[in-house]
Scaffold this motif. Sequence first.
Motif, short mmCIF file in Angstrom:
data_model
loop_
_atom_site.label_atom_id
_atom_site.label_comp_id
_atom_site.label_asym_id
_atom_site.label_seq_id
_atom_site.Cartn_x
_atom_site.Cartn_y
_atom_site.Cartn_z
N TYR A 296 18.50 29.67 16.22
CA TYR A 296 17.17 29.20 16.63
C TYR A 296 17.22 28.68 18.06
O TYR A 296 16.35 29.02 18.89
N SER B 289 15.36 30.58 21.18
CA SER B 289 14.33 29.80 21.88
C SER B 289 14.66 29.64 23.36
O SER B 289 13.77 29.61 24.21
N ASN C 1 14.17 29.97 7.78
CA ASN C 1 13.96 29.02 8.88
C ASN C 1 13.51 29.72 10.15
O ASN C 1 12.60 29.24 10.85
N GLU D 267 9.89 30.96 9.88
CA GLU D 267 8.89 29.91 10.07
C GLU D 267 8.63 29.64 11.55
O GLU D 267 7.58 29.14 11.92
N GLN D 268 9.61 29.97 12.39
CA GLN D 268 9.46 29.78 13.84
C GLN D 268 9.02 31.05 14.56
O GLN D 268 8.92 31.07 15.78
#
Length: 358
Positions: free
Chosen positions: A197, A201, A223, A226-227
Motif C-alpha cells: 500500500y 501510494s 485492504n 478498499e484503497q
Amino acid sequence: MLNKKFSPEKQGAFAARFEAQKIAFGPIVFQCVRYAWKRGMLQTLADAGNEGLTVETMAASGKWTSYALKLVLETCLSAGVVYLREGHYVLDKAGYCVLTDSITQININFTHDVCYQGLFELEQSLDEEKPIGLKHLGAWSTIYEGLSNLPEPAKTSWFDFDHFYSDTSFPSIMPDVFATAPRRVMDIGANTGKFSYAALSYQPEVELHLVDLPIQLNVARQNLGEQGLLERAHFHPTNLLDKSLTLPDNMDLIWMSQFLSCFSEDAIASILQRAAQALVKNGQLLIMDTFWDRQQYDIASYCLINTSPYFTAMASGNSKIYESTDYIRLAEAAGLKLQTVRDGIGYCHSLLRFVKVD
C-alpha cells in the motif's frame, strides 16, 4: 555495533545469585506485574502521586481485596515497579513504563496472549524443531497459516506487536525503495499488504507483485481493494517452504520486511536463491529486518534476542531473530552482493541492499 555488554565482565557471587533468582521467579513476577497493570492498581498509584497509598486505603475502594493487594504489590516492590515510603506504596519509574510506554505494553500483551502458554513446550519444540506450543492457539503447522484466524486476544496482540515494529519504518524507506526507479517490485512476505500500500501510494507508476500464503493475500487483496489500488497489484499465492515453487521473474526490485526471520537458515538459503533468479540483470534485493547485532542500545538487543523463543515454540520451530551477518552470508551464497547497510530505521530496523551478481 553494540556499545555495551549485557552484564559486567566481573560479577560478584552475591549479585550473581540475586540475578539467578530473578530468572527463577521471572514468570511469577511477570504475571503479578501484568495483573497490577491490567486491574488498575498501577493507575491508582499513579493518580495518587508521590504521596502514594496504603493497602488499607486501596482496599477500601472495593476494587481489590487486601490479600490481592498485598500479594501483588509486594511482588511489584521486589521488581522495582513500586516502592514503599512510610507504609505507602508509590509508583516507581519502571511502573510508569508499564503504565504508559507503548512498546512495553505491546511486548507484555504479546508475551502473555501469544506466547505464555506455548512456551511451556519450549523444551520439546527445541528438541524437535517444531512449534509444539502452537497447539494452545490452533491446529496449524506454523502460526503463519492461522494468523487471520487466531483467537482473541492473541490475534490483536500478534498484529499489534508485528505492526508496531514495522509501521514505524515504512514511511522513511520509500526513497530507498525507489532510489533506482524500479517499475516491477515484488513484495515477498506481503502479509496484510501494508508495504505494498505504501509503495503503490508513493509511486503511481510502480507495479507490485505480492507473494505470501493464500490466507494472507486474501487480507492484502481486501485492504488494497478498499484503497482502490488493485489495478497495479498482482497476487501470487505461494508456500515458500516448497522449494520447487519459483517466483515471478523479471523483477527490478524485491522487497522483504521482517520476513526471513520466519524461516530456518536452510529455507532462507532457498528463498534467496529463488529471489536472485527472479531479478533482472543488476536487479536489487532490499531486506529490512530487526538484527540484534546492529542495535545501538542493549535494551533493543535484549528484546530482539528474547523474541527468538517465540519463533521456536509458537511460529515455526526453527527460525529466530538473526544476526545481520547470517543474511549477508546466505545472500552472497545465492549470488547477491551487499551494496549498503542503513541502520536506525524506525525503532530497531536495518536495511540491507543487495545487487544481483551476474
